[in-house]
Scaffold this motif. Structure first.
Motif, PDB file in Angstrom:
ATOM      1  N   PHE A  24      50.467  81.892  35.912  1.00  0.00           N
ATOM      2  CA  PHE A  24      49.629  80.700  35.766  1.00  0.00           C
ATOM      3  C   PHE A  24      50.343  79.624  34.954  1.00  0.00           C
ATOM      4  O   PHE A  24      50.387  78.453  35.351  1.00  0.00           O
ATOM      5  CB  PHE A  24      48.299  81.078  35.102  1.00  0.00           C
ATOM      6  CG  PHE A  24      47.391  79.908  34.887  1.00  0.00           C
ATOM      7  CD1 PHE A  24      46.731  79.321  35.957  1.00  0.00           C
ATOM      8  CD2 PHE A  24      47.199  79.391  33.616  1.00  0.00           C
ATOM      9  CE1 PHE A  24      45.897  78.235  35.766  1.00  0.00           C
ATOM     10  CE2 PHE A  24      46.368  78.311  33.416  1.00  0.00           C
ATOM     11  CZ  PHE A  24      45.712  77.723  34.490  1.00  0.00           C
ATOM     12  N   SER A  25      50.922  80.017  33.828  1.00  0.00           N
ATOM     13  CA  SER A  25      51.626  79.030  33.002  1.00  0.00           C
ATOM     14  C   SER A  25      52.871  78.514  33.719  1.00  0.00           C
ATOM     15  O   SER A  25      53.231  77.341  33.578  1.00  0.00           O
ATOM     16  CB  SER A  25      51.992  79.628  31.640  1.00  0.00           C
ATOM     17  OG  SER A  25      52.863  80.731  31.790  1.00  0.00           O
ATOM     18  N   GLY A  26      53.512  79.360  34.514  1.00  0.00           N
ATOM     19  CA  GLY A  26      54.670  78.915  35.287  1.00  0.00           C
ATOM     20  C   GLY A  26      54.286  77.889  36.331  1.00  0.00           C
ATOM     21  O   GLY A  26      55.018  76.912  36.564  1.00  0.00           O
ATOM     22  N   ILE A  27      53.136  78.076  36.971  1.00  0.00           N
ATOM     23  CA  ILE A  27      52.656  77.092  37.952  1.00  0.00           C
ATOM     24  C   ILE A  27      52.325  75.779  37.249  1.00  0.00           C
ATOM     25  O   ILE A  27      52.658  74.695  37.758  1.00  0.00           O
ATOM     26  CB  ILE A  27      51.441  77.651  38.720  1.00  0.00           C
ATOM     27  CG1 ILE A  27      51.899  78.778  39.649  1.00  0.00           C
ATOM     28  CG2 ILE A  27      50.744  76.550  39.510  1.00  0.00           C
ATOM     29  CD1 ILE A  27      50.777  79.541  40.315  1.00  0.00           C
ATOM     30  N   LEU A  28      51.699  75.846  36.074  1.00  0.00           N
ATOM     31  CA  LEU A  28      51.426  74.613  35.314  1.00  0.00           C
ATOM     32  C   LEU A  28      52.717  73.884  34.973  1.00  0.00           C
ATOM     33  O   LEU A  28      52.801  72.653  35.096  1.00  0.00           O
ATOM     34  CB  LEU A  28      50.669  74.939  34.026  1.00  0.00           C
ATOM     35  CG  LEU A  28      49.201  75.333  34.146  1.00  0.00           C
ATOM     36  CD1 LEU A  28      48.637  75.660  32.769  1.00  0.00           C
ATOM     37  CD2 LEU A  28      48.404  74.230  34.796  1.00  0.00           C
ATOM     38  N   LEU A  29      53.717  74.620  34.538  1.00  0.00           N
ATOM     39  CA  LEU A  29      55.000  74.004  34.194  1.00  0.00           C
ATOM     40  C   LEU A  29      55.687  73.428  35.432  1.00  0.00           C
ATOM     41  O   LEU A  29      56.331  72.378  35.352  1.00  0.00           O
ATOM     42  CB  LEU A  29      55.917  75.023  33.514  1.00  0.00           C
ATOM     43  CG  LEU A  29      55.507  75.478  32.116  1.00  0.00           C
ATOM     44  CD1 LEU A  29      56.357  76.645  31.655  1.00  0.00           C
ATOM     45  CD2 LEU A  29      55.611  74.329  31.136  1.00  0.00           C
ATOM     46  N   LEU A  30      55.553  74.091  36.547  1.00  0.00           N
ATOM     47  CA  LEU A  30      56.182  73.622  37.777  1.00  0.00           C
ATOM     48  C   LEU A  30      55.521  72.338  38.279  1.00  0.00           C
ATOM     49  O   LEU A  30      56.206  71.395  38.678  1.00  0.00           O
ATOM     50  CB  LEU A  30      56.099  74.709  38.854  1.00  0.00           C
ATOM     51  CG  LEU A  30      56.685  74.365  40.215  1.00  0.00           C
ATOM     52  CD1 LEU A  30      58.190  74.213  40.099  1.00  0.00           C
ATOM     53  CD2 LEU A  30      56.334  75.434  41.220  1.00  0.00           C
ATOM     54  N   LEU A  31      54.194  72.302  38.245  1.00  0.00           N
ATOM     55  CA  LEU A  31      53.482  71.142  38.771  1.00  0.00           C
ATOM     56  C   LEU A  31      53.555  69.932  37.853  1.00  0.00           C
ATOM     57  O   LEU A  31      53.630  68.796  38.325  1.00  0.00           O
ATOM     58  CB  LEU A  31      52.014  71.506  39.036  1.00  0.00           C
ATOM     59  CG  LEU A  31      51.786  72.569  40.117  1.00  0.00           C
ATOM     60  CD1 LEU A  31      50.311  72.890  40.237  1.00  0.00           C
ATOM     61  CD2 LEU A  31      52.352  72.102  41.450  1.00  0.00           C
ATOM     62  N   ASN A  32      53.496  70.175  36.549  1.00  0.00           N
ATOM     63  CA  ASN A  32      53.469  69.058  35.604  1.00  0.00           C
ATOM     64  C   ASN A  32      54.206  69.471  34.337  1.00  0.00           C
ATOM     65  O   ASN A  32      53.600  69.579  33.272  1.00  0.00           O
ATOM     66  CB  ASN A  32      52.022  68.650  35.320  1.00  0.00           C
ATOM     67  CG  ASN A  32      51.929  67.351  34.573  1.00  0.00           C
ATOM     68  OD1 ASN A  32      52.918  66.650  34.402  1.00  0.00           O
ATOM     69  ND2 ASN A  32      50.731  67.035  34.108  1.00  0.00           N
ATOM     70  N   GLY A  33      55.486  69.693  34.431  1.00  0.00           N
ATOM     71  CA  GLY A  33      56.273  70.221  33.317  1.00  0.00           C
ATOM     72  C   GLY A  33      56.278  69.349  32.084  1.00  0.00           C
ATOM     73  O   GLY A  33      56.273  69.840  30.955  1.00  0.00           O
ATOM     74  N   HIS A  34      56.284  68.039  32.254  1.00  0.00           N
ATOM     75  CA  HIS A  34      56.352  67.152  31.092  1.00  0.00           C
ATOM     76  C   HIS A  34      54.988  66.933  30.449  1.00  0.00           C
ATOM     77  O   HIS A  34      54.907  66.628  29.262  1.00  0.00           O
ATOM     78  CB  HIS A  34      56.960  65.797  31.501  1.00  0.00           C
ATOM     79  CG  HIS A  34      58.354  65.926  32.017  1.00  0.00           C
ATOM     80  ND1 HIS A  34      59.401  66.297  31.212  1.00  0.00           N
ATOM     81  CD2 HIS A  34      58.868  65.762  33.258  1.00  0.00           C
ATOM     82  CE1 HIS A  34      60.511  66.351  31.924  1.00  0.00           C
ATOM     83  NE2 HIS A  34      60.217  66.029  33.185  1.00  0.00           N
ATOM     84  N   GLY A  35      53.921  67.101  31.222  1.00  0.00           N
ATOM     85  CA  GLY A  35      52.588  66.850  30.693  1.00  0.00           C
ATOM     86  C   GLY A  35      51.921  68.089  30.119  1.00  0.00           C
ATOM     87  O   GLY A  35      50.837  68.015  29.563  1.00  0.00           O
ATOM     88  N   VAL A  36      52.553  69.244  30.239  1.00  0.00           N
ATOM     89  CA  VAL A  36      51.963  70.487  29.748  1.00  0.00           C
ATOM     90  C   VAL A  36      52.213  70.599  28.252  1.00  0.00           C
ATOM     91  O   VAL A  36      53.294  70.283  27.757  1.00  0.00           O
ATOM     92  CB  VAL A  36      52.568  71.698  30.500  1.00  0.00           C
ATOM     93  CG1 VAL A  36      52.036  72.997  29.949  1.00  0.00           C
ATOM     94  CG2 VAL A  36      52.286  71.589  31.980  1.00  0.00           C
ATOM     95  N   SER A  37      51.222  71.076  27.533  1.00  0.00           N
ATOM     96  CA  SER A  37      51.352  71.172  26.079  1.00  0.00           C
ATOM     97  C   SER A  37      52.375  72.229  25.683  1.00  0.00           C
ATOM     98  O   SER A  37      52.731  73.105  26.463  1.00  0.00           O
ATOM     99  CB  SER A  37      49.990  71.513  25.457  1.00  0.00           C
ATOM    100  OG  SER A  37      49.637  72.842  25.778  1.00  0.00           O
TER     101      SER A  37
END
Length: 93
Positions: free
Chosen positions: A23-36
């Motif tokens: 899940f966190s990898g998908i968040l980083l992939l989709l929006n790597g710069h906007g993820v906390s």
């Protein structure tokens, strides 16, 4: 704790870690710069913890891995008349 319960908890923890790392990898992939930084830290730390649990998982199942690998690569040969068959059973813990 018996071996069956230990296997269950190790596998359950490995599954939860896999789901969170995915899940966190998908968040980083989709929006790597906007993820906390929290999600980046979760991804990195759980990835390392997942490696540790994977090694424990392999260690707990090592006998099964060796037995199955030997059976997989075993060469079948034709039986001769009067030959004694030796049975190799793997004990279940």
């Amino acid at each position: 704790m018996n071996r069956l319960k230990l296997n269950y908890f190790v596998d359950l923890a490995l599954f939860v870690q896999f789901a969170l790392v995915g899940f966190s990898g998908i968040l980083l992939l989709l929006n790597g710069h906007g993820v906390s930084q929290l999600w980046k830290g979760i991804h990195e730390q759980l990835g390392i913890l997942m490696l540790v649990f994977f090694v424990v998982h392999i260690a707990l199942h090592w006998r099964w891995i060796v037995f199955t690998t030997k059976n997989f690569f075993r060469i079948e040969r034709e039986m001769k008349a009067g030959e004694v068959i030796e049975a190799n059973y793997m004990p279940v813990d």
